[in-house]
Every structure is written in C-alpha cells, then in structure tokens.
Design a protein around this motif. Structure first.
Motif, short mmCIF file in Angstrom:
data_model
loop_
_atom_site.label_atom_id
_atom_site.label_comp_id
_atom_site.label_asym_id
_atom_site.label_seq_id
_atom_site.Cartn_x
_atom_site.Cartn_y
_atom_site.Cartn_z
N UNK A 131 41.23 52.22 46.39
CA UNK A 131 40.97 52.23 45.23
C UNK A 131 39.84 51.20 44.51
N UNK A 132 39.81 49.94 45.08
CA UNK A 132 38.78 49.10 44.64
C UNK A 132 37.56 49.69 45.04
N UNK A 133 37.23 50.25 46.43
CA UNK A 133 35.92 51.04 46.60
C UNK A 133 35.67 51.99 45.57
N UNK A 134 36.71 52.87 45.04
CA UNK A 134 36.34 54.07 44.62
C UNK A 134 35.78 53.58 43.03
N UNK A 135 36.57 52.40 42.65
CA UNK A 135 36.05 51.89 41.42
C UNK A 135 35.05 50.81 41.40
N UNK A 136 34.30 50.86 42.61
CA UNK A 136 33.28 49.81 42.67
C UNK A 136 33.64 48.44 42.36
N UNK A 137 34.70 48.02 42.92
CA UNK A 137 35.27 46.74 42.92
C UNK A 137 35.28 46.31 44.19
N UNK A 138 34.63 46.73 45.18
CA UNK A 138 34.61 46.18 46.71
C UNK A 138 34.22 44.66 46.50
N UNK A 139 33.01 44.51 46.03
CA UNK A 139 32.37 43.05 46.11
C UNK A 139 33.18 41.81 45.18
N UNK A 140 33.75 42.63 44.10
CA UNK A 140 34.75 41.55 43.21
C UNK A 140 35.75 41.19 43.92
N UNK A 141 36.51 41.97 44.77
CA UNK A 141 37.59 41.90 45.50
C UNK A 141 37.43 40.72 46.54
N UNK A 142 36.42 41.18 47.50
CA UNK A 142 35.90 40.27 48.47
C UNK A 142 35.52 38.92 48.03
N UNK A 178 31.20 53.37 57.87
CA UNK A 178 29.88 53.47 58.55
C UNK A 178 29.51 52.23 58.90
N UNK A 179 28.54 52.32 59.67
CA UNK A 179 27.50 51.05 59.81
C UNK A 179 26.96 50.45 58.79
N UNK A 180 26.33 51.44 58.03
CA UNK A 180 25.55 50.90 56.71
C UNK A 180 26.71 50.19 55.70
N UNK A 181 28.06 51.09 55.47
CA UNK A 181 29.03 50.21 54.89
C UNK A 181 29.27 49.10 55.05
N UNK A 182 29.53 48.83 56.40
CA UNK A 182 30.04 47.66 56.95
C UNK A 182 28.81 46.29 56.83
N UNK A 183 27.58 46.83 57.23
CA UNK A 183 26.50 45.87 57.04
C UNK A 183 26.59 45.35 55.55
N UNK A 184 26.61 46.35 54.58
CA UNK A 184 26.40 45.91 53.22
C UNK A 184 27.29 44.99 52.73
N UNK A 185 28.78 45.13 53.37
CA UNK A 185 29.54 43.87 52.91
C UNK A 185 29.49 42.67 53.70
#
Ligand code: PGA
Length: 249
Positions: A131-142, A178-185
């Motif tokens: 739900x964090x990813x879907x609400x574009x909160x990935x970076x904030x959470x990490x 995906x490798x792109x999703x991993x690399x991005x984070x």
C-alpha cells in the motif's frame, strides 16, 4: 570497491538433519564464489552452524537480538551471546519482526547500535508495504526507517552496517521487484547516505531481498547499486543458494 554479500535468512526453518545436509551441500558448491556468503539459522542451530562451517568461507549470524545486555528478559538473546558463538552478522528490523512483533523504527535503530557495540555486522532491513508503493510512499517509508538509524548510530556507523532493501510485497510471495524497481530504491538509499557523507555512501553494501532465486539473481545483482542479496526461501536449497551466491560479484 564494495564487497558483495549473499546472506541466507533461514527464518523458522530447519532441523539438525536438514541443516547438516544443507550446509554440507552448500560447502561443496562454493568454489567459484567471490562474494561473501553467510547464513542466519534459528538461534538453537547456531552452534551446529558454527561447527559445520568452521574453517570455511561461510559466515553466520542471528536473525534478531535484544537491546538489553543481560538479565530478566525471558526468551531474548543478547548481542554478546551472538558474539560468544562467533556470529559475524545479525539481521535487524526484518519486516516480519516489524510487522509481527511491533518493532518500531526507533527500536530497530537501537538494536542496530547494540549489534555494532558488540562488533557484529547488522543486516539492517528496510522496505515498504504494497500500500505504501501504491500510494507513492515508498521513499518516505524508507527514509524514515533509514533516518532513525542514522540519527541513533551516526553516519560513520554505516561503514559497518549492511543495508537490506526488502519490499514487503516481494517477500515469500514469488513477486520479485524488477531490477529497475530495486535499483531505483537502492540509489535512493545511497543518495540519502551521501547527503550525510559521500564516502560512506560509496562504501555501504546494500542488498536486495524478496523472492531472490537463481533465475533472477544475476539480473538483480547486475544493477549498479545492488551489492548482493538477503535470501529467504531459496537459501534452504543448497544448489539454488549456491547458484545465487555465484551470481554476486
Ligand atoms: P524470500 O525472503 O527470499 O523468501 O522472499 C527474503 C527475506 O525475508 O529475507
């Protein structure tokens, strides 16, 4: 150059018989491996792992630790106990601990500091829920997870901390990022460290975890900021885990 690492998180799996077969099988298949390799068995099997891995290239560690040094803390394991057994590593802040045992960012940061004080290398886990990813909160959470550890331990401590990025939605689900999703984070994490100290950021090993298998390891590990993996299910199979170790350079 950052040292690549592949660590197996056995979680609550294993038996004396299975562990022996797994570790012996693994040791037979590591000839071409240049990455560091480690396994994190359940606490009760640490002494077995120590005996079977003695003199080998494979390190071992615990899956959690207490913030307390000793005393009336039934069921807990201290950093010094892990050290006593020859552990090199300890996983801290795995999402299963955060979610099932209410571990907060602050507690995980404290555990990281306690591990460092004992000379252990924390495998410090961060990661977002779906739900964090879907609400574009990935970076904030990490960022919040990472910042708590930077605040408690200081940026220089990250020379001795291994970070593991594990998107919770990819753990044990067969859904790998995906490798792109991993690399991005991974790049986000490294940049955040670089905001404090560029040299530390360059040196910090950042692992990817979440449904890593032999079939996707090479692609994930080829990304510039992915320095290896924290592997759950696939670390319980000697041939599969050895193949993942070979994919890390
Ligand atoms: P998985 O687990 O490889 O089974 O997805 C990874 C982890 O939880 O560390």
């Amino acid at each position: 150059m950052r040292q690549a690492l592949v660590a197996g998180n056995w979680k609550m799996n294993g038996s004396l018989e299975n562990n022996e077969a797994l570790l012996k099988g693994l040791l037979e298949q590591l000839d071409d491996v240049t990455a560091k390799v480690a396994v994190c068995p359940s606490f009760v099997y640490l002494s077995q792992a120590r005996d079977l891995l003695a003199g080998s290239q494979v390190g071992f560690g615990g899956q959690d630790l207490s913030t307390e040094a000793s005393g009336a803390f039934t069921g807990e394991i201290s950093a010094e106990m892990l050290n006593d057994f020859g552990c090199e590593y300890v996983i801290v802040g795995h999402s299963e601990r955060r979610d099932n045992h209410g571990e907060t960012n602050e507690l995980v940061a404290q555990k990281t500091q306690v591990a460092l004080n004992a000379g252990l290398t924390p495998l410090f886990c961060v990661g977002e829920h779906l739900e964090d990813r879907e609400s574009e909160q990935t970076e904030a959470v990490i960022a919040a997870q990472l910042d708590a550890a930077i605040e408690t331990c200081g940026i220089d401590a990250f020379e001795n901390i291994v970070i593991a990025y594990e998107p919770v939605w990819a753990i044990g689900t067969g859904k790998t990022a995906t490798s792109e999703q991993a690399q991005e984070v991974h790049a986000f994490i490294r940049n955040r460290l670089a905001g404090h100290d560029q040299n530390v950021a360059k040196q910090t090993t950042i692992l990817y975890g979440g449904s890593v298998k032999a079939a996707n390891a090479e692609e994930l590990f080829s990304m510039p900021d992915v320095d290896g993996g924290l592997v759950g299910g696939a670390s319980l199979d000697a041939a599969e885990f050895a193949a993942i170790c070979k994919a890390a350079k």
